[in-house]
Design an enzyme around this catalytic site. Structure first.
Site: not given
Length: 361
Positions: A195, A99
């Site tokens: 997440c 990410c």
């Protein structure tokens, strides 16, 4: 200055400090889910509607413009799909590194620079210092919160346009500061784990993505000792949840030693068989000029692990790391991040490992 605001306390205080420093700050929240939940599941996860609202409220308190950028499609392709594909191949990826590499300091930074912003600030715990190597990435002052490992994919150019205002601060001070500033997120729990898997059930998430693919658990002699629903439910070094049908002859616990998705076999064995002294990493990312030849440094292969003394040889896109002492639980797909003291040299994705055979030469 563009401040990435997740809706948590760290990014809110980071943005506040940039305002105090005199920067012209604009807040942006990244919408990374195409179907976000309204609320978090306990203290896990992020990127919910609740988080976006918390980020907006923090921006209002700070008096800065605020926008939401929809990067759900890019996040799905570069992070979630990559995560699933890596597990399907029997590897152990770290989606936070991906990410940072593909989203926060590529897609976001590229868009920010195109719009005329000079830098992106985040709530990561790490430091950027000017040194003999130019802009250098260093560990945070708070070792318990240090996030330099997951930032080890940043290039020198990206570091020139990144700011980490929390790098010199410990977490307890951040919450106290947020409360003094009147930020409602001062007591908001931190997000944990992955997440996009809010309930923390990685195996269940992968099962939904890949379907059941039953196979055998075998010991090092090839004898079948159990069954499984899919190789993606295992990582190298795993001990719990193996569902082994019969105990080892010596009565000792067994650990995952190898994962073979092609024949759907997971090999288990004694802990001592986990030891490796060498890893070969590919696709390196250097936080400065690319080194060449051999060097002594420290290597870390877990986000919250310990960097261990190693000898590293760089040959083009191949990085060979030889640990001075055997290490356990090292898996292909993990990142190995190299350090010179507190300075991050760079990182590579582990392609393969070699079993321990005594002290490195």
């Amino acid at each position: 200055m563009l401040a990435a605001m997740s809706g948590g306390v760290d990014s809110a205080v980071a943005a506040a400090r940039m305002v105090d420093a005199g920067h012209d700050v604009t807040g942006v929240h990244l919408a990374l889910s195409s179907n976000p939940q309204s609320f978090r599941s306990g203290a896990r996860g992020c990127c919910t509607l609740e988080d976006s609202r918390d980020a907006r409220r923090a921006a209002d308190v700070l008096g800065i413009p605020f926008y939401i950028w929809d990067l759900a499609e890019r996040f799905r392709a570069d992070v979630v799909d990559d995560f699933v594909a890596e597990y399907a191949a029997g590897r152990t990826p770290n989606p936070c590194l991906r990410c940072n590499e593909k989203i926060k300091f590529a897609a976001v930074l590229d868009r920010a620079l195109a719009l005329g912003f000079d830098a992106v600030c985040t709530g990561h715990y790490a430091r950027i210092l000017d040194g003999p190597h130019g802009r250098e990435l260093h560990r945070a002052a708070d070792p318990e919160k240090d996030q330099s490992y997951v930032l080890g994919v940043l290039t020198s150019d990206q570091l020139r346009h990144a700011m980490f205002p929390l790098g010199d601060t410990v977490k307890t001070e951040i919450r106290d500061e947020a409360a003094r500033r009147g930020l409602a997120v001062a007591d908001k729990p931190d997000s944990h784990d992955i997440c996009f898997i809010a309930d923390g059930d990685t195996a269940g998430f992968l099962r939904n993505q890949l379907g059941e693919a039953p196979g055998e658990l075998v010991d090092t002699s090839g004898s079948v000792v159990g069954e499984h629903d899919g190789t993606y439910g295992f990582t190298i070094g795993q001990r719990k949840g193996l569902r082994i049908g019969r105990p080892a002859a010596d009565g000792k616990p067994r650990y995952v030693l190898d994962i073979s998705p092609v024949d759907r076999r997971v090999t288990v064995g004694p802990r001592e068989d986990l030891a490796v002294d060498e890893v070969v990493g590919m696709t390196p990312r250097w936080c400065g000029a690319a080194p060449s030849g051999a060097m002594e440094c420290a290597a870390q292969f877990r986000a919250h692990g310990t960097a261990v003394p190693s000898r590293v040889e760089v040959d083009g896109d191949a990085v060979t790391v030889r640990f001075h002492e055997a290490q356990e639980g090292v898996a292909p797909g993990q990142a190995v991040v190299l350090y010179d003291g507190d300075r991050v040299i760079g990182s590579a994705t582990i392609e393969r490992t070699a079993a321990w055979a005594g002290s490195p030469a």
